[in-house]
Design a protein around this motif. Structure first.
Motif, PDB file in Angstrom:
ATOM      1  N   ARG A  15       0.831  -1.201   0.000  1.00  0.00           N
ATOM      2  CA  ARG A  15       0.000   0.000   0.000  1.00  0.00           C
ATOM      3  C   ARG A  15       0.868   1.255   0.000  1.00  0.00           C
ATOM      4  O   ARG A  15       0.511   2.282  -0.565  1.00  0.00           O
ATOM      5  N   GLY A  16       2.045   1.137   0.610  1.00  0.00           N
ATOM      6  CA  GLY A  16       2.974   2.267   0.624  1.00  0.00           C
ATOM      7  C   GLY A  16       3.506   2.614  -0.745  1.00  0.00           C
ATOM      8  O   GLY A  16       3.954   3.744  -0.981  1.00  0.00           O
ATOM      9  N   LEU A  17       3.471   1.672  -1.680  1.00  0.00           N
ATOM     10  CA  LEU A  17       3.974   1.941  -3.029  1.00  0.00           C
ATOM     11  C   LEU A  17       3.134   2.975  -3.767  1.00  0.00           C
ATOM     12  O   LEU A  17       3.597   3.571  -4.745  1.00  0.00           O
ATOM     13  N   ALA A  18       1.913   3.188  -3.340  1.00  0.00           N
ATOM     14  CA  ALA A  18       1.043   4.167  -3.972  1.00  0.00           C
ATOM     15  C   ALA A  18       1.075   5.520  -3.261  1.00  0.00           C
ATOM     16  O   ALA A  18       0.355   6.441  -3.639  1.00  0.00           O
ATOM     17  N   HIS A  19       1.912   5.659  -2.250  1.00  0.00           N
ATOM     18  CA  HIS A  19       1.975   6.896  -1.466  1.00  0.00           C
ATOM     19  C   HIS A  19       2.521   8.050  -2.306  1.00  0.00           C
ATOM     20  O   HIS A  19       3.309   7.846  -3.228  1.00  0.00           O
ATOM     21  N   ASP A  20       2.113   9.265  -1.980  1.00  0.00           N
ATOM     22  CA  ASP A  20       2.584  10.443  -2.707  1.00  0.00           C
ATOM     23  C   ASP A  20       4.068  10.709  -2.489  1.00  0.00           C
ATOM     24  O   ASP A  20       4.734  11.299  -3.351  1.00  0.00           O
ATOM     25  N   SER A  21       4.583  10.293  -1.352  1.00  0.00           N
ATOM     26  CA  SER A  21       5.983  10.543  -1.025  1.00  0.00           C
ATOM     27  C   SER A  21       6.886   9.466  -1.620  1.00  0.00           C
ATOM     28  O   SER A  21       6.692   8.269  -1.377  1.00  0.00           O
ATOM     29  N   SER A  22       7.901   9.901  -2.367  1.00  0.00           N
ATOM     30  CA  SER A  22       8.822   8.933  -2.972  1.00  0.00           C
ATOM     31  C   SER A  22       9.623   8.198  -1.906  1.00  0.00           C
ATOM     32  O   SER A  22       9.983   7.034  -2.092  1.00  0.00           O
ATOM     33  N   SER A  23       9.922   8.845  -0.781  1.00  0.00           N
ATOM     34  CA  SER A  23      10.680   8.170   0.277  1.00  0.00           C
ATOM     35  C   SER A  23       9.846   7.058   0.911  1.00  0.00           C
ATOM     36  O   SER A  23      10.392   6.008   1.286  1.00  0.00           O
ATOM     37  N   VAL A  24       8.541   7.267   1.008  1.00  0.00           N
ATOM     38  CA  VAL A  24       7.663   6.213   1.523  1.00  0.00           C
ATOM     39  C   VAL A  24       7.621   5.056   0.534  1.00  0.00           C
ATOM     40  O   VAL A  24       7.684   3.884   0.926  1.00  0.00           O
ATOM     41  N   ARG A  25       7.535   5.373  -0.736  1.00  0.00           N
ATOM     42  CA  ARG A  25       7.513   4.314  -1.763  1.00  0.00           C
ATOM     43  C   ARG A  25       8.827   3.532  -1.753  1.00  0.00           C
ATOM     44  O   ARG A  25       8.837   2.313  -1.923  1.00  0.00           O
ATOM     45  N   LEU A  26       9.927   4.252  -1.544  1.00  0.00           N
ATOM     46  CA  LEU A  26      11.233   3.586  -1.488  1.00  0.00           C
ATOM     47  C   LEU A  26      11.283   2.608  -0.313  1.00  0.00           C
ATOM     48  O   LEU A  26      11.729   1.462  -0.472  1.00  0.00           O
ATOM     49  N   ARG A  27      10.839   3.054   0.840  1.00  0.00           N
ATOM     50  CA  ARG A  27      10.849   2.175   2.018  1.00  0.00           C
ATOM     51  C   ARG A  27       9.912   0.985   1.828  1.00  0.00           C
ATOM     52  O   ARG A  27      10.202  -0.129   2.280  1.00  0.00           O
ATOM     53  N   ALA A  28       8.798   1.222   1.147  1.00  0.00           N
ATOM     54  CA  ALA A  28       7.852   0.130   0.897  1.00  0.00           C
ATOM     55  C   ALA A  28       8.477  -0.934  -0.003  1.00  0.00           C
ATOM     56  O   ALA A  28       8.352  -2.135   0.252  1.00  0.00           O
ATOM     57  N   GLU A  53      10.208   7.946 -10.185  1.00  0.00           N
ATOM     58  CA  GLU A  53      11.532   8.176  -9.622  1.00  0.00           C
ATOM     59  C   GLU A  53      12.481   7.014  -9.912  1.00  0.00           C
ATOM     60  O   GLU A  53      12.174   5.863  -9.598  1.00  0.00           O
ATOM     61  N   PHE A  54      13.647   7.356 -10.473  1.00  0.00           N
ATOM     62  CA  PHE A  54      14.611   6.325 -10.844  1.00  0.00           C
ATOM     63  C   PHE A  54      15.023   5.458  -9.661  1.00  0.00           C
ATOM     64  O   PHE A  54      15.068   4.237  -9.750  1.00  0.00           O
ATOM     65  N   TYR A  55      15.343   6.090  -8.528  1.00  0.00           N
ATOM     66  CA  TYR A  55      15.866   5.314  -7.397  1.00  0.00           C
ATOM     67  C   TYR A  55      14.798   4.408  -6.792  1.00  0.00           C
ATOM     68  O   TYR A  55      15.121   3.351  -6.244  1.00  0.00           O
ATOM     69  N   VAL A  56      13.534   4.795  -6.917  1.00  0.00           N
ATOM     70  CA  VAL A  56      12.466   3.903  -6.460  1.00  0.00           C
ATOM     71  C   VAL A  56      12.326   2.736  -7.427  1.00  0.00           C
ATOM     72  O   VAL A  56      12.173   1.579  -7.005  1.00  0.00           O
ATOM     73  N   ARG A  57      12.407   3.018  -8.723  1.00  0.00           N
ATOM     74  CA  ARG A  57      12.346   1.930  -9.716  1.00  0.00           C
ATOM     75  C   ARG A  57      13.479   0.932  -9.490  1.00  0.00           C
ATOM     76  O   ARG A  57      13.288  -0.274  -9.621  1.00  0.00           O
ATOM     77  N   ASP A  58      14.652   1.460  -9.151  1.00  0.00           N
ATOM     78  CA  ASP A  58      15.787   0.576  -8.908  1.00  0.00           C
ATOM     79  C   ASP A  58      15.527  -0.329  -7.707  1.00  0.00           C
ATOM     80  O   ASP A  58      15.888  -1.511  -7.720  1.00  0.00           O
ATOM     81  N   MET A  59      14.881   0.215  -6.684  1.00  0.00           N
ATOM     82  CA  MET A  59      14.552  -0.590  -5.510  1.00  0.00           C
ATOM     83  C   MET A  59      13.471  -1.615  -5.847  1.00  0.00           C
ATOM     84  O   MET A  59      13.493  -2.750  -5.337  1.00  0.00           O
ATOM     85  N   LEU A  60      12.528  -1.240  -6.701  1.00  0.00           N
ATOM     86  CA  LEU A  60      11.502  -2.187  -7.144  1.00  0.00           C
ATOM     87  C   LEU A  60      12.145  -3.363  -7.877  1.00  0.00           C
ATOM     88  O   LEU A  60      11.780  -4.528  -7.662  1.00  0.00           O
ATOM     89  N   THR A  61      13.111  -3.052  -8.730  1.00  0.00           N
ATOM     90  CA  THR A  61      13.829  -4.118  -9.434  1.00  0.00           C
ATOM     91  C   THR A  61      14.550  -5.020  -8.448  1.00  0.00           C
ATOM     92  O   THR A  61      14.509  -6.248  -8.558  1.00  0.00           O
ATOM     93  N   TRP A  62      15.226  -4.416  -7.470  1.00  0.00           N
ATOM     94  CA  TRP A  62      15.917  -5.219  -6.455  1.00  0.00           C
ATOM     95  C   TRP A  62      14.932  -6.128  -5.727  1.00  0.00           C
ATOM     96  O   TRP A  62      15.218  -7.313  -5.496  1.00  0.00           O
TER      97      TRP A  62
END
Length: 223
Positions: A15-28, A53-62
């Motif tokens: 659910r955090g992946l849909a958050h407005d904050s990129s830092s929340v999405r990153l942590r999710a 956000e590139f760095y969030v996409r990179d974390m999603l890939t990881w």
């Protein structure tokens, strides 16, 4: 976004992946990767297609690489047929990180020549990782059809992909270095120069290639 029905830690993270904050999405995404759950794979891939956000996409890939390939591959291969360029690009990027050669048949000539530069670049990188032994020459020929394409970053990505194939790509480059199309010829010569002298840098290799093309000596450079 698809979220597992049970009230689990994974569900809260997703659910955090849909958050407005990129830092929340990153942590999710980090949370999902830290505690892999097959039910999360679909949601991770869905988010890859739209995450800005590139760095969030990179974390999603990881996070996806933390799951079994038997779970991730079918969904990622489906994404390669998406009409959304980012979905195709991210799926290719993730496949290159997973490195499972069962994905190789999905790296089609159409993807290697995709109209979207980012998709094509991702396809080139994935292809050199996934290509089976003995098929490198055919891949070099397919990649060579893209010589002269795009701006600096696109051309550099293609040069790196060709160089990653090793010695097998040199006859293809030699042929392209005599092409009638000046952009193709210059790109081939620059790639060949970079292959022989990696410390020279791409910009220097390009300038040298332009000089050679201007002098009309495509067959001499790099030999």
């Amino acid at each position: 976004m698809t979220v597992p029905g049970k009230g689990t830690h994974s569900a809260r993270a997703l659910r955090g992946l849909a958050h407005d904050s990129s830092s929340v999405r990153l942590r999710a995404a980090l949370a999902v990767g830290t505690a892999p759950d097959p039910e999360c794979v679909g949601a991770l891939i869905e988010r890859c297609a739209v995450e800005p956000e590139f760095y969030v996409r990179d974390m999603l890939t990881w996070a996806l690489t933390r799951h079994p390939a038997s779970t991730t591959l079918p969904a990622l291969l489906d994404e390669l047929r998406s009409e959304r360029a980012q979905a195709r690009s991210q799926a290719l990027h993730t496949l290159s990180k997973i490195g499972d050669r069962r994905a190789w048949p999905a790296i089609t000539p159409a993807l290697l020549a995709d109209a979207d530069d980012e998709v094509a670049r991702s396809a080139w990188r994935a292809a050199v990782v996934l290509v089976p032994e003995g098929e490198e020459h055919g891949l070099a020929l397919a990649l060579a059809t893209q010589l002269g394409r795009g701006e600096r970053e696109t051309r550099l990505s293609l040069s790196r992909a060709l160089i990653a194939l090793g010695e097998v790509m040199t006859p293809t480059l030699d042929t392209a270095a005599t092409a009638r199309d000046l952009r193709v010829r210059a790109h081939a010569i620059a790639t060949r120069r970079l292959w022989h002298d990696p410390d020279a840098g791409f910009e220097y290799a390009v300038e040298e290639a332009k000089r050679v093309v201007a002098l009309g000596e495509p067959g001499q450079e790099g030999r």
